[in-house]
Design a protein around this motif. Structure first.
Motif, PDB file in Angstrom:
ATOM      1  N   ASP A  50     -56.997  76.046  46.334  1.00 45.23           N
ATOM      2  CA  ASP A  50     -56.784  76.721  47.613  1.00 45.23           C
ATOM      3  C   ASP A  50     -56.602  75.708  48.754  1.00 45.23           C
ATOM      4  O   ASP A  50     -56.494  76.081  49.911  1.00 45.23           O
ATOM      5  N   GLY A  51     -56.601  74.426  48.409  1.00 41.10           N
ATOM      6  CA  GLY A  51     -56.365  73.386  49.407  1.00 41.10           C
ATOM      7  C   GLY A  51     -57.603  72.811  50.057  1.00 41.10           C
ATOM      8  O   GLY A  51     -57.500  72.056  51.029  1.00 41.10           O
ATOM      9  N   ALA A  52     -58.775  73.136  49.543  1.00 40.50           N
ATOM     10  CA  ALA A  52     -60.013  72.650  50.168  1.00 40.50           C
ATOM     11  C   ALA A  52     -60.346  71.225  49.733  1.00 40.50           C
ATOM     12  O   ALA A  52     -60.094  70.826  48.595  1.00 40.50           O
ATOM     13  N   ILE A  53     -60.928  70.495  50.649  1.00 50.58           N
ATOM     14  CA  ILE A  53     -61.542  69.204  50.366  1.00 50.58           C
ATOM     15  C   ILE A  53     -62.956  69.518  49.900  1.00 50.58           C
ATOM     16  O   ILE A  53     -63.673  70.279  50.557  1.00 50.58           O
ATOM     17  N   ILE A  54     -63.375  68.949  48.784  1.00 48.18           N
ATOM     18  CA  ILE A  54     -64.663  69.283  48.176  1.00 48.18           C
ATOM     19  C   ILE A  54     -65.717  68.257  48.591  1.00 48.18           C
ATOM     20  O   ILE A  54     -65.545  67.059  48.351  1.00 48.18           O
ATOM     21  N   ALA A  55     -66.810  68.740  49.182  1.00 44.08           N
ATOM     22  CA  ALA A  55     -67.897  67.866  49.622  1.00 44.08           C
ATOM     23  C   ALA A  55     -69.225  68.380  49.089  1.00 44.08           C
ATOM     24  O   ALA A  55     -69.632  69.495  49.423  1.00 44.08           O
ATOM     25  N   ALA A  56     -69.872  67.587  48.260  1.00 39.40           N
ATOM     26  CA  ALA A  56     -71.224  67.925  47.798  1.00 39.40           C
ATOM     27  C   ALA A  56     -72.212  67.479  48.862  1.00 39.40           C
ATOM     28  O   ALA A  56     -72.065  66.397  49.441  1.00 39.40           O
ATOM     29  N   ILE A  57     -73.202  68.296  49.134  1.00 38.71           N
ATOM     30  CA  ILE A  57     -74.249  67.934  50.085  1.00 38.71           C
ATOM     31  C   ILE A  57     -75.399  67.393  49.247  1.00 38.71           C
ATOM     32  O   ILE A  57     -76.188  68.150  48.678  1.00 38.71           O
ATOM     33  N   GLU A  58     -75.430  66.067  49.146  1.00 39.16           N
ATOM     34  CA  GLU A  58     -76.367  65.435  48.225  1.00 39.16           C
ATOM     35  C   GLU A  58     -76.586  63.979  48.602  1.00 39.16           C
ATOM     36  O   GLU A  58     -75.726  63.352  49.227  1.00 39.16           O
TER      37      GLU A  58
ATOM     38  N   GLY B 249     -73.179  55.753  48.316  1.00 37.82           N
ATOM     39  CA  GLY B 249     -71.927  55.840  49.050  1.00 37.82           C
ATOM     40  C   GLY B 249     -71.697  57.149  49.793  1.00 37.82           C
ATOM     41  O   GLY B 249     -70.571  57.428  50.220  1.00 37.82           O
ATOM     42  N   SER B 250     -72.742  57.957  49.963  1.00 42.14           N
ATOM     43  CA  SER B 250     -72.569  59.220  50.694  1.00 42.14           C
ATOM     44  C   SER B 250     -72.250  58.946  52.159  1.00 42.14           C
ATOM     45  O   SER B 250     -72.542  57.874  52.688  1.00 42.14           O
ATOM     46  N   LYS B 251     -71.628  59.934  52.800  1.00 46.07           N
ATOM     47  CA  LYS B 251     -71.335  59.859  54.229  1.00 46.07           C
ATOM     48  C   LYS B 251     -72.470  60.550  54.968  1.00 46.07           C
ATOM     49  O   LYS B 251     -72.852  61.663  54.614  1.00 46.07           O
ATOM     50  N   SER B 252     -72.986  59.916  55.994  1.00 41.19           N
ATOM     51  CA  SER B 252     -74.020  60.544  56.803  1.00 41.19           C
ATOM     52  C   SER B 252     -73.397  61.675  57.611  1.00 41.19           C
ATOM     53  O   SER B 252     -72.312  61.517  58.191  1.00 41.19           O
ATOM     54  N   LEU B 253     -74.042  62.829  57.646  1.00 41.67           N
ATOM     55  CA  LEU B 253     -73.517  63.994  58.352  1.00 41.67           C
ATOM     56  C   LEU B 253     -73.166  63.666  59.795  1.00 41.67           C
ATOM     57  O   LEU B 253     -72.122  64.079  60.302  1.00 41.67           O
ATOM     58  N   GLU B 254     -74.007  62.895  60.452  1.00 42.45           N
ATOM     59  CA  GLU B 254     -73.759  62.595  61.866  1.00 42.45           C
ATOM     60  C   GLU B 254     -72.484  61.777  62.072  1.00 42.45           C
ATOM     61  O   GLU B 254     -71.863  61.833  63.123  1.00 42.45           O
ATOM     62  N   ASP B 255     -72.073  61.019  61.051  1.00 42.34           N
ATOM     63  CA  ASP B 255     -70.872  60.188  61.149  1.00 42.34           C
ATOM     64  C   ASP B 255     -69.635  60.857  60.550  1.00 42.34           C
ATOM     65  O   ASP B 255     -68.519  60.347  60.697  1.00 42.34           O
ATOM     66  N   PHE B 256     -69.816  61.978  59.879  1.00 42.47           N
ATOM     67  CA  PHE B 256     -68.702  62.646  59.215  1.00 42.47           C
ATOM     68  C   PHE B 256     -67.763  63.257  60.241  1.00 42.47           C
ATOM     69  O   PHE B 256     -68.192  63.960  61.150  1.00 42.47           O
TER      70      PHE B 256
ATOM     71  N   GLU C  71     -74.562  63.417  53.286  1.00 42.66           N
ATOM     72  CA  GLU C  71     -76.029  63.363  53.264  1.00 42.66           C
ATOM     73  C   GLU C  71     -76.569  63.682  54.650  1.00 42.66           C
ATOM     74  O   GLU C  71     -76.067  63.178  55.653  1.00 42.66           O
ATOM     75  N   ILE C  72     -77.572  64.538  54.698  1.00 42.49           N
ATOM     76  CA  ILE C  72     -78.245  64.852  55.956  1.00 42.49           C
ATOM     77  C   ILE C  72     -79.297  63.774  56.197  1.00 42.49           C
ATOM     78  O   ILE C  72     -80.179  63.570  55.357  1.00 42.49           O
ATOM     79  N   PRO C  73     -79.226  63.057  57.322  1.00 42.19           N
ATOM     80  CA  PRO C  73     -80.229  62.026  57.581  1.00 42.19           C
ATOM     81  C   PRO C  73     -81.627  62.636  57.672  1.00 42.19           C
ATOM     82  O   PRO C  73     -81.804  63.686  58.286  1.00 42.19           O
ATOM     83  N   GLN C  74     -82.591  61.993  57.022  1.00 46.27           N
ATOM     84  CA  GLN C  74     -83.982  62.456  57.051  1.00 46.27           C
ATOM     85  C   GLN C  74     -84.874  61.242  57.284  1.00 46.27           C
ATOM     86  O   GLN C  74     -84.693  60.221  56.638  1.00 46.27           O
ATOM     87  N   LEU C  75     -85.806  61.384  58.186  1.00 40.87           N
ATOM     88  CA  LEU C  75     -86.629  60.245  58.583  1.00 40.87           C
ATOM     89  C   LEU C  75     -88.093  60.372  58.184  1.00 40.87           C
ATOM     90  O   LEU C  75     -88.865  59.440  58.385  1.00 40.87           O
ATOM     91  N   GLY C  76     -88.478  61.487  57.622  1.00 39.04           N
ATOM     92  CA  GLY C  76     -89.881  61.723  57.277  1.00 39.04           C
ATOM     93  C   GLY C  76     -90.222  61.289  55.861  1.00 39.04           C
ATOM     94  O   GLY C  76     -89.543  60.455  55.259  1.00 39.04           O
TER      95      GLY C  76
END
Length: 177
Positions: free
Chosen positions: A96-104, A108-115, A147-152
């Motif tokens: 369907d033309g989607a770019i596939i992104a796993a949230i994991e 080499g993951s991309k940080s959500l804040e920088d995506f 990847e969602i940054p987590q600091l705890g």
């Protein structure tokens, strides 16, 4: 300040929702075991006019009383499809033309804040099992991972919370463009 009544919120009817232009995001739920999490994702998908949800593997499907408790009717508005495997859902979304992104959390993951989203692109976001996360086969068949940054001290977030964070972030970035 006065809290608004529901009648003042100017929400869409089910028919209006189905006709509305959707946010170019599809959600893929990879073996989600909690019916409350599934319902919460439906409700979030409704809030942000998400195109579709794929329910894969052991993920339960509507109609289901426990899903309905948290979805509050969103299973009637958001389009959904069951797939036996996450790979089947990935293939449909990719076709369907989607770019596939796993949230994991992966090497080499991309940080959500920088995506950064690309103008005119569709995204399919994979959210994984509450214990095991997104399956390795889904990670390997994704275009990239966010990847969602987590600091705890904890290693992960609840899947419904993760979905809310990522969907809101992409929704906000898409609306700016």
């Amino acid at each position: 300040m006065r809290k608004l009544e529901n009648s003042e919120l100017d929400r869409k009817s089910v028919e209006d929702f189905k006709e509305a232009q959707k946010t170019p995001i599809t959600i893929i739920l990879d073996d989600i075991r909690s019916l409350n999490n599934i319902g919460s994702v439906f409700r979030t998908a409704d809030a942000f006019l998400i195109e579709k949800i794929f329910l894969c593997g052991i993920t339960a499907v509507p109609p289901n009383k426990e899903i309905h408790k948290t979805a509050l009717g969103a299973t009637e508005t958001v389009e959904w499809q069951y797939c036996e495997t996450v790979l089947e859902a990935i293939e449909i979304a990719r076709n369907d033309g989607a770019i596939i992104a796993a949230i994991e959390q992966v090497e080499g993951s991309k940080s959500l804040e920088d995506f950064e989203v690309e103008i005119g692109k569709k995204y399919a976001l994979i959210f994984g099992n509450e214990v095991f996360g997104v399956s390795q086969e889904a990670v390997e068949n994704s275009d990239f991972c966010i990847e969602i940054p987590q600091l705890g001290t904890k290693h992960s977030l609840n899947i419904a919370v993760s979905a809310g964070i990522v969907i809101w972030d992409l929704f906000a970035k898409i609306r700016i463009l």
